[in-house]
Design a protein around this motif. Sequence first.
Motif, short mmCIF file in Angstrom:
data_model
loop_
_atom_site.label_atom_id
_atom_site.label_comp_id
_atom_site.label_asym_id
_atom_site.label_seq_id
_atom_site.Cartn_x
_atom_site.Cartn_y
_atom_site.Cartn_z
N ALA A 1 5.59 4.72 13.06
CA ALA A 1 4.44 3.94 12.60
C ALA A 1 4.48 2.50 13.09
O ALA A 1 3.42 1.86 13.20
CB ALA A 1 4.37 3.97 11.07
N ALA B 1 0.85 -1.19 0.00
CA ALA B 1 0.00 0.00 0.00
C ALA B 1 0.88 1.23 0.00
O ALA B 1 1.86 1.31 0.75
CB ALA B 1 -0.91 0.00 1.22
N ASP B 2 0.56 2.20 -0.85
CA ASP B 2 1.31 3.45 -0.92
C ASP B 2 0.80 4.43 0.13
O ASP B 2 -0.41 4.54 0.36
CB ASP B 2 1.21 4.07 -2.31
CG ASP B 2 2.04 3.31 -3.33
OD1 ASP B 2 2.65 2.30 -2.98
OD2 ASP B 2 2.06 3.73 -4.50
N ARG B 3 1.75 5.12 0.76
CA ARG B 3 1.44 6.13 1.75
C ARG B 3 2.16 7.42 1.39
O ARG B 3 3.16 7.42 0.67
CB ARG B 3 1.89 5.67 3.15
CG ARG B 3 1.23 4.39 3.65
CD ARG B 3 -0.20 4.67 4.07
NE ARG B 3 -0.27 5.69 5.11
CZ ARG B 3 -0.23 5.41 6.42
NH1 ARG B 3 -0.07 4.15 6.84
NH2 ARG B 3 -0.34 6.37 7.32
N THR B 4 1.69 8.53 1.91
CA THR B 4 2.36 9.81 1.74
C THR B 4 2.80 10.31 3.11
O THR B 4 2.00 10.31 4.06
CB THR B 4 1.43 10.85 1.10
OG1 THR B 4 1.02 10.37 -0.19
CG2 THR B 4 2.13 12.18 0.93
N ILE B 5 4.08 10.71 3.22
CA ILE B 5 4.58 11.19 4.50
C ILE B 5 5.16 12.59 4.32
O ILE B 5 5.58 12.97 3.23
CB ILE B 5 5.64 10.24 5.09
CG1 ILE B 5 6.92 10.27 4.26
CG2 ILE B 5 5.09 8.82 5.19
CD1 ILE B 5 8.08 9.56 4.93
N TRP C 1 9.63 8.22 10.24
CA TRP C 1 8.21 7.88 10.10
C TRP C 1 8.00 6.39 10.35
O TRP C 1 7.06 5.98 11.05
CB TRP C 1 7.72 8.24 8.69
CG TRP C 1 6.27 7.93 8.49
CD1 TRP C 1 5.20 8.74 8.77
CD2 TRP C 1 5.71 6.69 8.00
NE1 TRP C 1 4.02 8.09 8.48
CE2 TRP C 1 4.31 6.83 8.01
CE3 TRP C 1 6.28 5.49 7.56
CZ2 TRP C 1 3.46 5.81 7.58
CZ3 TRP C 1 5.44 4.47 7.15
CH2 TRP C 1 4.04 4.64 7.16
N ARG D 1 6.31 9.86 -1.29
CA ARG D 1 5.57 8.60 -1.22
C ARG D 1 6.44 7.53 -0.57
O ARG D 1 7.65 7.52 -0.71
CB ARG D 1 5.17 8.11 -2.61
CG ARG D 1 4.00 8.81 -3.23
CD ARG D 1 3.49 8.01 -4.41
NE ARG D 1 4.58 7.64 -5.34
CZ ARG D 1 4.56 6.56 -6.13
NH1 ARG D 1 3.55 5.73 -6.09
NH2 ARG D 1 5.57 6.33 -6.95
N CYS D 2 5.79 6.61 0.12
CA CYS D 2 6.41 5.39 0.60
C CYS D 2 5.48 4.23 0.23
O CYS D 2 4.27 4.42 0.13
CB CYS D 2 6.61 5.41 2.11
SG CYS D 2 7.91 6.54 2.65
N ARG D 3 6.05 3.09 0.02
CA ARG D 3 5.25 1.88 -0.22
C ARG D 3 5.51 0.91 0.93
O ARG D 3 6.65 0.55 1.21
CB ARG D 3 5.61 1.25 -1.56
CG ARG D 3 4.74 0.04 -1.94
CD ARG D 3 4.92 -0.33 -3.41
NE ARG D 3 4.43 0.77 -4.26
CZ ARG D 3 4.72 0.87 -5.55
NH1 ARG D 3 5.51 0.00 -6.15
NH2 ARG D 3 4.23 1.88 -6.25
#
Length: 310
Positions: free
Chosen positions: A138, A50-54, A134, A63-65
């Motif tokens: 998390a 799932a891609d996330r934005t930090i 992050w 973006r991070c995956r």
Amino acid sequence: MRSLIAWQGAGGAPVPDRALTVEQARERYRASSARPYREDERCYAAVAAADRTIDTEDGSSIRCRVYTPEADEHRVLTFLHGGGWVLGDLDSHDRACRMLAVSLGAVVVSADYRRPPEFPYPVPLRDAVAATRWTAGAFPGREHVVAGDSAGASLSLGVALDARDTGGPDLAALLLVYPPVDPSLELAAACDHAEGYLLSVEDMAWNYDMYVPDPERRGDPAVDLLNADLRGLPPVVLATAEFDPLHDEGVRLAGELEASGVPVRHVPGPGLVHGYFLMQDMVPAAAACSRLVVGELHAVLRSLSAPRAT
């Protein structure tokens, strides 16, 4: 490996990245990694992603995956991709991240740090630091590894220096796969395998010109890592490739780490070239050596969690 090099040079010498526009070079790099998963790689393809934005420290975002394996051993790994700082992205290293997630039983957070020449040093490193912080927030309480290949390995070592100097996050180990650590390129130029093996000294000079265009900044400890103070870092698994211009500086780095009191496991890559960590589906020897590398990291993490005799 010989066949792969011959295929790359079919029709004449391959056009180097420095002869292309940055976008052309990025697209070629991305396309070369876009290979379908084989039948025996179904466990990698099945990893949830799932891609996330930090947020970053300058108010921007990246973006991070996040890859989550079925078997979870309460570990997390921040991954920083290679590509000479200029190339590479979440997609180019998708297979490698899935392999790490499955092999280690770790959640893997792959960071899409901003790249030069649009964002030269220190922006990529600051983004890597932000992604690592992050990840620690998390997934608290997990053994946290920072890992990368090539330019991503250089960034990983820079992240570890920052974590040591700023009080965290706590890192359990580092995985450095053929890292560039000598911006003078003196060791690379003197290496027996400086040309003809998919990466050349001229390629590295172009990469450094993009990443650190200001020559004065190339003496920064996070760039000139061979001359940095390496004391107090977590255990390191360091992989090199025999036919790689960066081979000698990788071996020298292993010695500098050991001399600084850092536990080091050096995994040589006999018969392999720079980039082999992304060739596991094409070159059996690359897959075998990559398993050895991950096995060494696994052993480091097991030793950290083993009960100590009193």
